[in-house]
Structure formats: C-alpha cells, structure tokens
Design a protein around this motif. Structure first.
Motif, PDB file in Angstrom:
ATOM      1  N   TYR A  26      -0.544   5.543   6.526  1.00  6.62           N
ATOM      2  CA  TYR A  26      -0.219   5.633   5.105  1.00  6.62           C
ATOM      3  C   TYR A  26      -1.486   5.999   4.355  1.00  6.62           C
ATOM      4  O   TYR A  26      -2.580   5.568   4.728  1.00  6.62           O
ATOM      5  CB  TYR A  26       0.340   4.308   4.586  1.00  6.62           C
ATOM      6  CG  TYR A  26       1.608   3.873   5.268  1.00  6.62           C
ATOM      7  CD1 TYR A  26       2.848   4.328   4.821  1.00  6.62           C
ATOM      8  CD2 TYR A  26       1.575   3.010   6.358  1.00  6.62           C
ATOM      9  CE1 TYR A  26       4.018   3.930   5.447  1.00  6.62           C
ATOM     10  CE2 TYR A  26       2.740   2.611   6.993  1.00  6.62           C
ATOM     11  CZ  TYR A  26       3.956   3.072   6.535  1.00  6.62           C
ATOM     12  OH  TYR A  26       5.117   2.682   7.160  1.00  6.62           O
ATOM     13  N   ARG A  27      -1.323   6.765   3.303  1.00  2.63           N
ATOM     14  CA  ARG A  27      -2.489   7.200   2.548  1.00  2.63           C
ATOM     15  C   ARG A  27      -2.244   7.090   1.052  1.00  2.63           C
ATOM     16  O   ARG A  27      -1.117   7.153   0.580  1.00  2.63           O
ATOM     17  CB  ARG A  27      -2.875   8.632   2.911  1.00  2.63           C
ATOM     18  CG  ARG A  27      -1.814   9.691   2.596  1.00  2.63           C
ATOM     19  CD  ARG A  27      -2.257  11.052   3.106  1.00  2.63           C
ATOM     20  NE  ARG A  27      -2.412  11.038   4.554  1.00  2.63           N
ATOM     21  CZ  ARG A  27      -3.241  11.837   5.207  1.00  2.63           C
ATOM     22  NH1 ARG A  27      -3.982  12.704   4.546  1.00  2.63           N
ATOM     23  NH2 ARG A  27      -3.315  11.778   6.520  1.00  2.63           N
ATOM     24  N   HIS A  28      -3.347   6.908   0.329  1.00  2.78           N
ATOM     25  CA  HIS A  28      -3.293   6.836  -1.138  1.00  2.78           C
ATOM     26  C   HIS A  28      -4.555   7.484  -1.689  1.00  2.78           C
ATOM     27  O   HIS A  28      -5.654   7.252  -1.184  1.00  2.78           O
ATOM     28  CB  HIS A  28      -3.203   5.392  -1.609  1.00  2.78           C
ATOM     29  CG  HIS A  28      -3.042   5.264  -3.096  1.00  2.78           C
ATOM     30  ND1 HIS A  28      -1.848   5.543  -3.746  1.00  2.78           N
ATOM     31  CD2 HIS A  28      -3.923   4.921  -4.064  1.00  2.78           C
ATOM     32  CE1 HIS A  28      -2.012   5.364  -5.048  1.00  2.78           C
ATOM     33  NE2 HIS A  28      -3.246   4.994  -5.261  1.00  2.78           N
ATOM     34  N   SER A  29      -4.392   8.322  -2.705  1.00  2.29           N
ATOM     35  CA  SER A  29      -5.514   9.069  -3.272  1.00  2.29           C
ATOM     36  C   SER A  29      -6.108   8.361  -4.481  1.00  2.29           C
ATOM     37  O   SER A  29      -5.387   7.775  -5.291  1.00  2.29           O
ATOM     38  CB  SER A  29      -5.061  10.475  -3.678  1.00  2.29           C
ATOM     39  OG  SER A  29      -4.605  11.195  -2.561  1.00  2.29           O
ATOM     40  N   PHE A  87       0.848  -1.190   0.000  1.00  2.00           N
ATOM     41  CA  PHE A  87       0.000   0.000   0.000  1.00  2.00           C
ATOM     42  C   PHE A  87       0.880   1.236   0.000  1.00  2.00           C
ATOM     43  O   PHE A  87       1.789   1.364   0.818  1.00  2.00           O
ATOM     44  CB  PHE A  87      -0.904   0.002   1.243  1.00  2.00           C
ATOM     45  CG  PHE A  87      -1.869   1.158   1.301  1.00  2.00           C
ATOM     46  CD1 PHE A  87      -3.048   1.130   0.576  1.00  2.00           C
ATOM     47  CD2 PHE A  87      -1.594   2.271   2.071  1.00  2.00           C
ATOM     48  CE1 PHE A  87      -3.935   2.193   0.622  1.00  2.00           C
ATOM     49  CE2 PHE A  87      -2.473   3.341   2.129  1.00  2.00           C
ATOM     50  CZ  PHE A  87      -3.649   3.293   1.396  1.00  2.00           C
ATOM     51  N   ALA A  88       0.606   2.143  -0.943  1.00  2.00           N
ATOM     52  CA  ALA A  88       1.353   3.408  -1.043  1.00  2.00           C
ATOM     53  C   ALA A  88       2.860   3.174  -1.108  1.00  2.00           C
ATOM     54  O   ALA A  88       3.652   3.909  -0.522  1.00  2.00           O
ATOM     55  CB  ALA A  88       1.008   4.318   0.140  1.00  2.00           C
TER      56      ALA A  88
END
Length: 230
Positions: free
Chosen positions: A203-206, A126-127
């Motif tokens: 953690y982040r993802h757009s 992820f990310a």
C-alpha cells in the motif's frame, strides 16, 4: 432509519428519521438494497451514492462514490472524501434529499485511536485500509520527481526556439524563462510511503512534504519494532 444517541444522520425534512453511525462500519448510502442506508424510491440518489465513515486521522468523513448526480457538502460538490462537522448538511444530488450530520455529545464521542498502535496485534489505518501491524514486513520512503519529463520539455522548447527565433536576444530571453521553469518543476518531488506486507501486498500514500512522510515512516517502524534509520 432509527433513533440513536450517538453520531448520526437525519433527514432535514423529517428529523424523526435518523441513521446511527458507527466508527467500526462505514454507512453506505444509495438506492441499491446492499446499502446500509437504502433509499430505493428517492429521486437524485444513485445506486451506490455516498459513504459516511470514521477516520482515525480525520474524524468523520463524507465520501462520494463517483456518482453522476454528485454529493454536496454545505452546497459545494465534493470529490472523494471531505471531513464533516456537527450540523453540516449533505445533499445527495442536486434534487435529492438533504441529510444533516449530528455529532454525539462530548461525553459519548469516540476517542480517537493513535495513528500507529504499539501492540503487536493492533491495526494501522493506511491509505484507506486497516492493516494488521503484525503483517507489515517493511516500510520505506521513496522520493521521486513530481514532473519527471520536465527536462525533455525544456530541451524540446530550446530546440524549437532555435528554429523559430533566429534573433539571439529573443532566443536567450526565452531560453532563460524556460530554464527557470525547468528548474522549478524539476525540483518538486513526490514522497511516497510504501508499506509492504508479509504476503507481498503493498500500500502506498503520497506526501508533498518529506518531513511529514519521514515522521509517518518512523512512527510505523517504531511500532513494528524496526529501527527508524533502517
């Protein structure tokens, strides 16, 4: 460089020189001795130039490290990461060496892992990070305006039009155009998937599409044993 029967890179001008690729460890390329593929005497190559790595969701990727010389895939300069296919040529800088990507035979190609593993001890990519599933505390989807200041710009332009355009027909025409632009910009949203770990790290993802973001969120929640609607 050495010979490998799996996925690999080889020099276009000297095909006998090859570098094997591993799905477990990215291949770093550059002049610095810390790179797995070290090219200290090669013109056009930065100290830390590029990386070839395996991605669960996208397959093999070539990534530029922000090198001043640039990384070119099939003649086009890339930014960040781009997927690569069998036979693609990667040039390091405008005058640097050309590396050819050679995919493993079908029988020996790595089997893509699922994006979300169901086992408690599995990992989630992820990310750009490999996250242990048992360390995920919660997953949430945040939707926010992509252009939060659009209303302020609309109000400012409207006030400016009152001063500059004293004629009502011209003012209302401009007002309608600006209002339409504000509606379009204000309706666009960014959907951010936030994964928070037990230690507080996040953690982040757009995503541009909410349905896609929800699908990823629900898949991760299902894998860690949380209800999708939580």
């Amino acid at each position: 460089m050495k010979h490998s029967n799996g996925a690999q890179l080889f020099l276009r001008n000297d095909p006998a020189k090859t570098a094997p690729l591993s799905t477990k460890k990215p291949l770093t390329i550059g002049k610095a001795s810390t790179n797995l593929l070290c090219m200290p005497q090669t013109d056009g190559v930065a100290d830390h130039h590029a990386v070839v790595r395996w991605s669960v969701g996208h397959g093999w990727l070539i990534c530029d490290w922000g090198s001043q010389e640039g990384t070119f895939l099939e003649g086009q300069r890339i930014r960040n990461c781009r997927p690569i296919s069998d036979g693609d040529e990667i040039q390091l800088g405008k005058v640097g060496p050309v590396l050819v990507f050679r995919l493993a035979p079908a029988s020996s190609q790595p089997t893509p892992e699922p994006a979300v593993k169901s086992s408690a001890g599995g990992n989630l990519e992820f990310a750009g990070q490999l996250i242990p599933m048992n360390q995920i505390k919660f997953v949430q989807l945040l939707s926010r305006p992509r252009y939060p200041a659009s209303f302020s710009w609309w109000a400012l332009l409207s006030l400016g039009a009152l001063v500059v355009l004293p004629w009502p027909p011209a003012f209302w025409t401009l007002e309608l155009v600006v209002l339409a632009g504000w509606i379009v910009l204000g309706s666009r949203k960014e959907h951010v998937l936030l994964v928070t770990l037990l230690d507080g790290m996040a953690y982040r993802h757009s995503f541009a599409n909410k349905v896609t973001a929800l699908g990823h969120r629900n898949g991760i929640r299902k894998a860690i044993g949380q209800p999708s609607s939580a």
